[in-house]
Design an enzyme around this catalytic site. Structure first.
Site, PDB file in Angstrom:
ATOM      1  N   CYS A  39       0.931  -1.216   0.003  1.00  0.00           N
ATOM      2  CA  CYS A  39      -0.128  -0.047   0.004  1.00  0.00           C
ATOM      3  C   CYS A  39       1.082   1.136  -0.047  1.00  0.00           C
ATOM      4  O   CYS A  39       2.110   1.221  -0.196  1.00  0.00           O
ATOM      5  CB  CYS A  39      -1.039  -0.033   1.200  1.00  0.00           C
ATOM      6  SG  CYS A  39      -0.335   0.118   2.653  1.00  0.00           S
ATOM      7  N   ASN A  44       2.630   1.468   4.162  1.00  0.00           N
ATOM      8  CA  ASN A  44       2.638   0.222   4.933  1.00  0.00           C
ATOM      9  C   ASN A  44       2.440   0.540   6.447  1.00  0.00           C
ATOM     10  O   ASN A  44       3.176  -0.200   7.259  1.00  0.00           O
ATOM     11  CB  ASN A  44       4.335  -0.208   4.893  1.00  0.00           C
ATOM     12  CG  ASN A  44       4.517  -1.651   5.030  1.00  0.00           C
ATOM     13  OD1 ASN A  44       5.411  -1.985   5.452  1.00  0.00           O
ATOM     14  ND2 ASN A  44       3.367  -2.640   4.845  1.00  0.00           N
ATOM     15  N   CYS A  68      -1.572   0.589   7.349  1.00  0.00           N
ATOM     16  CA  CYS A  68      -2.910   0.238   7.400  1.00  0.00           C
ATOM     17  C   CYS A  68      -3.028  -0.995   6.706  1.00  0.00           C
ATOM     18  O   CYS A  68      -3.366  -1.838   7.114  1.00  0.00           O
ATOM     19  CB  CYS A  68      -3.713   1.555   6.813  1.00  0.00           C
ATOM     20  SG  CYS A  68      -3.479   3.034   7.749  1.00  0.00           S
ATOM     21  N   ARG A  69      -3.469  -0.628   5.257  1.00  0.00           N
ATOM     22  CA  ARG A  69      -3.693  -1.772   4.421  1.00  0.00           C
ATOM     23  C   ARG A  69      -3.061  -2.854   4.390  1.00  0.00           C
ATOM     24  O   ARG A  69      -3.394  -4.211   4.583  1.00  0.00           O
ATOM     25  CB  ARG A  69      -4.051  -1.179   2.983  1.00  0.00           C
ATOM     26  CG  ARG A  69      -5.482  -0.153   3.120  1.00  0.00           C
ATOM     27  CD  ARG A  69      -5.831   0.477   1.832  1.00  0.00           C
ATOM     28  NE  ARG A  69      -4.509   1.177   1.632  1.00  0.00           N
ATOM     29  CZ  ARG A  69      -4.232   1.768   0.420  1.00  0.00           C
ATOM     30  NH1 ARG A  69      -5.229   1.820  -0.536  1.00  0.00           N
ATOM     31  NH2 ARG A  69      -3.247   2.631   0.099  1.00  0.00           N
ATOM     32  N   SER A  70      -1.536  -2.618   3.890  1.00  0.00           N
ATOM     33  CA  SER A  70      -0.672  -4.065   3.528  1.00  0.00           C
ATOM     34  C   SER A  70      -0.231  -4.645   4.901  1.00  0.00           C
ATOM     35  O   SER A  70      -0.369  -5.540   4.890  1.00  0.00           O
ATOM     36  CB  SER A  70       0.610  -3.523   2.823  1.00  0.00           C
ATOM     37  OG  SER A  70       1.108  -2.341   3.480  1.00  0.00           O
ATOM     38  N   ASP A  84      -8.407   3.415   1.548  1.00  0.00           N
ATOM     39  CA  ASP A  84      -7.205   3.833   2.626  1.00  0.00           C
ATOM     40  C   ASP A  84      -8.209   3.925   3.713  1.00  0.00           C
ATOM     41  O   ASP A  84      -8.935   5.179   3.878  1.00  0.00           O
ATOM     42  CB  ASP A  84      -6.470   4.676   1.922  1.00  0.00           C
ATOM     43  CG  ASP A  84      -5.106   5.035   3.015  1.00  0.00           C
ATOM     44  OD1 ASP A  84      -5.147   4.456   4.215  1.00  0.00           O
ATOM     45  OD2 ASP A  84      -4.159   5.627   2.445  1.00  0.00           O
TER      46      ASP A  84
END
Length: 149
Positions: free
Chosen positions: A7, A10, A12-14, A120
């Site tokens: 993401c 690096n 939140c999402r990933s 996000d």
């Protein structure tokens, strides 16, 4: 099989995708995450991501943000990007077609929402983090069914 989740920062999402995927695959898989920017390098995931994962009995608190590297394109078999901007940034760093073929949009690879993006949650609240967690959880299941025989 080596899988990289990517993401922007690096945090939140990933990291959530990494944590979720690690709970679903055997130890013969290596799962990691990275960002396209180095702004948060060395930092732990966002506290809200850590809390959301923890609510699902997944510990991502020890992960540390890192930027994607040139070596990642040779190391990893599959590289999943969380949105179009991240995908385009990652694609721009490849040196050949073989590396390019390893890269996909996470949701596209999971068979969900052709060309869709994982939103996000950084500027949102805990509800946004939970919605992203659920999206990533379903996506990881779909990806696993595609890559496992």
């Amino acid at each position: 099989m080596k899988i990289l989740m990517v993401c922007l920062g690096n945090i939140c999402r990933s990291p959530l995708a990494e944590g979720i995927m690690k709970t679903k695959v055997s130890e013969s898989f290596f799962v990691d995450s990275a960002g396209t920017i180095s702004m948060h390098e060395g930092e732990h995931p966002d506290k809200r991501a850590i809390k959301t994962a923890s609510n699902h009995n997944i510990d991502i608190s020890r992960q540390k943000s890192r930027p994607i590297t040139k070596a990642d394109f040779d190391t990893f078999d599959k590289i999943y990007c969380m949105d179009i901007d991240v995908y385009e940034d990652v694609i721009s760093k490849v040196k050949n077609e073989e590396q390019r073929k390893k890269i996909s949009l996470f949701l596209e690879a999971s068979g969900d929402h052709k060309n869709a993006e994982v939103p996000d949650p950084y500027w949102g609240d805990m509800k946004d983090f939970e919605e992203v967690f659920q999206l990533l959880d379903r996506g990881c299941d779909a990806i696993i069914s595609e890559i496992l025989p």
